[in-house]
Write a protein that holds these residues in place. Structure first.
Motif, mmCIF file in Angstrom:
data_model
loop_
_atom_site.group_PDB
_atom_site.id
_atom_site.type_symbol
_atom_site.label_atom_id
_atom_site.label_comp_id
_atom_site.label_asym_id
_atom_site.label_seq_id
_atom_site.Cartn_x
_atom_site.Cartn_y
_atom_site.Cartn_z
ATOM 1 N N PRO A 79 34.150 23.993 51.482
ATOM 2 C CA PRO A 79 33.386 24.406 50.296
ATOM 3 C C PRO A 79 32.271 25.392 50.619
ATOM 4 O O PRO A 79 31.923 26.222 49.774
ATOM 5 N N TYR A 80 31.720 25.324 51.827
ATOM 6 C CA TYR A 80 30.678 26.280 52.196
ATOM 7 C C TYR A 80 31.257 27.684 52.369
ATOM 8 O O TYR A 80 30.590 28.675 52.078
ATOM 9 N N ALA A 81 32.481 27.784 52.845
ATOM 10 C CA ALA A 81 33.132 29.093 52.944
ATOM 11 C C ALA A 81 33.338 29.682 51.557
ATOM 12 O O ALA A 81 33.102 30.882 51.336
ATOM 13 N N LEU A 82 33.767 28.867 50.614
ATOM 14 C CA LEU A 82 33.948 29.363 49.247
ATOM 15 C C LEU A 82 32.617 29.776 48.638
ATOM 16 O O LEU A 82 32.537 30.779 47.911
ATOM 17 N N ALA A 83 31.566 29.023 48.939
ATOM 18 C CA ALA A 83 30.236 29.414 48.473
ATOM 19 C C ALA A 83 29.810 30.737 49.107
ATOM 20 O O ALA A 83 29.255 31.616 48.437
ATOM 21 N N ALA A 84 30.087 30.895 50.409
ATOM 22 C CA ALA A 84 29.741 32.146 51.088
ATOM 23 C C ALA A 84 30.528 33.315 50.504
ATOM 24 O O ALA A 84 29.968 34.395 50.283
ATOM 25 N N ALA A 85 31.816 33.106 50.240
ATOM 26 C CA ALA A 85 32.610 34.176 49.627
ATOM 27 C C ALA A 85 32.044 34.569 48.270
ATOM 28 O O ALA A 85 32.024 35.750 47.906
ATOM 29 N N THR A 86 31.547 33.592 47.525
ATOM 30 C CA THR A 86 30.973 33.865 46.206
ATOM 31 C C THR A 86 29.704 34.688 46.303
ATOM 32 O O THR A 86 29.546 35.709 45.618
ATOM 33 N N THR A 98 34.264 41.195 42.109
ATOM 34 C CA THR A 98 34.665 39.888 41.600
ATOM 35 C C THR A 98 35.761 39.295 42.482
ATOM 36 O O THR A 98 36.785 39.939 42.717
ATOM 37 N N VAL A 99 35.509 38.100 42.975
ATOM 38 C CA VAL A 99 36.480 37.365 43.774
ATOM 39 C C VAL A 99 36.573 35.953 43.217
ATOM 40 O O VAL A 99 35.552 35.279 43.059
ATOM 41 N N VAL A 100 37.773 35.505 42.888
ATOM 42 C CA VAL A 100 38.009 34.139 42.431
ATOM 43 C C VAL A 100 38.201 33.256 43.663
ATOM 44 O O VAL A 100 38.870 33.659 44.619
ATOM 45 N N THR A 101 37.625 32.063 43.657
ATOM 46 C CA THR A 101 37.787 31.168 44.801
ATOM 47 C C THR A 101 38.680 29.983 44.445
ATOM 48 O O THR A 101 38.732 29.551 43.297
ATOM 49 N N SER A 102 39.388 29.472 45.455
ATOM 50 C CA SER A 102 40.204 28.272 45.278
ATOM 51 C C SER A 102 40.127 27.434 46.543
ATOM 52 O O SER A 102 40.053 27.970 47.651
ATOM 53 N N SER A 103 40.113 26.124 46.369
ATOM 54 C CA SER A 103 39.971 25.218 47.502
ATOM 55 C C SER A 103 41.303 24.583 47.858
ATOM 56 O O SER A 103 42.258 24.596 47.076
#
Length: 229
Positions: free
Chosen positions: A122-129, A138-143
């Motif tokens: 989840p921290y990687a997705l937060a960093a990508a955001t 704009t980048v959509v994230t998925s876990s």
């Protein structure tokens, strides 16, 4: 044992970290990526020191912050996409194991129609955001782990630095074979850690990339961009 963290909570933590003024080895700083200066990332001066401070603050173990360094495979792949925008222009791109979001951001800057950044952390997705936000894209994230999932809704799958253990390499190659057969184009960036069998993928480019990740002796690594299928 790692305490479960939701992506929203991780995003709040990173936003708070970014918003606090200060400098030092345990801070995140927004900086140009060495080999891809068009992309700015929030990176740690020393990811291990930052990790230790965050764990001490949380009072429990946290995932290793692989997203807080610009890994060589991702840098080479991002450079390749920006230098060859025809690879992504108007296409749906999935960045697997996105880490900092570097390759996803490069795809968006190069003109992709839609970019999805996937990671199990989840921290990687937060960093990508936060990094996508810093670069105005704009980048959509998925876990979650996609390696056993059906064919992704993408025209191009990109992945940097994913061949790091024999077990992960075997799973990753099986996944890449399966989605290539289903019509998804695959590009990966690999710094030659020795896990990828020779001639298993086709080399399309080679770069000398500055290293920023921990525990690397050489300041430069030779990185190949390879095509699957």
């Amino acid at each position: 044992m790692l305490a479960p963290v939701r992506t929203g909570a991780a995003l709040t933590e990173l936003e708070n970290e970014i918003g606090v003024p200060g400098a030092g080895m345990d801070r995140l700083r927004l900086m140009p990526t060495p080999f891809v200066p068009e992309v700015r990332l929030h990176l740690a001066e020393d990811a291990i020191v930052w990790w230790a401070r965050m764990e001490a603050s949380a009072g429990n173990a946290l995932p290793a912050p692989y997203w807080a360094s610009a890994w060589a495979g991702g840098q080479a792949l991002a450079r390749h996409l920006l230098d060859h925008p025809e690879l992504v222009a108007g296409r749906r791109v999935l960045d697997l194991a996105t880490g900092s979001g570097l390759v996803a951001i490069a795809a968006a800057l190069a003109g992709a129609e839609r970019v999805e950044a996937n990671d199990i952390d989840p921290y990687a997705l937060a960093a990508a955001t936060v990094n996508a936000r810093a670069n105005g894209v704009t980048v959509v994230t998925s876990s979650g782990d996609l390696l056993d999932a059906p064919r992704p809704a993408a025209d191009l799958l990109v992945a940097g630095d994913v061949f790091y253990t024999p077990a992960m390499t075997a799973r990753m190659l099986a996944f890449l074979d399966r989605i290539s057969a289903a019509g998804v184009e695959v590009l990966v960036g690999d710094p030659g850690r020795g896990e990828l069998p020779p001639h298993r993928l086709s080399v399309v480019a080679s770069y000398s990339v500055p290293t920023t990740e921990p525990f690397v002796d050489s300041p430069v690594r030779r990185v190949q961009v390879l095509r699957g299928g």
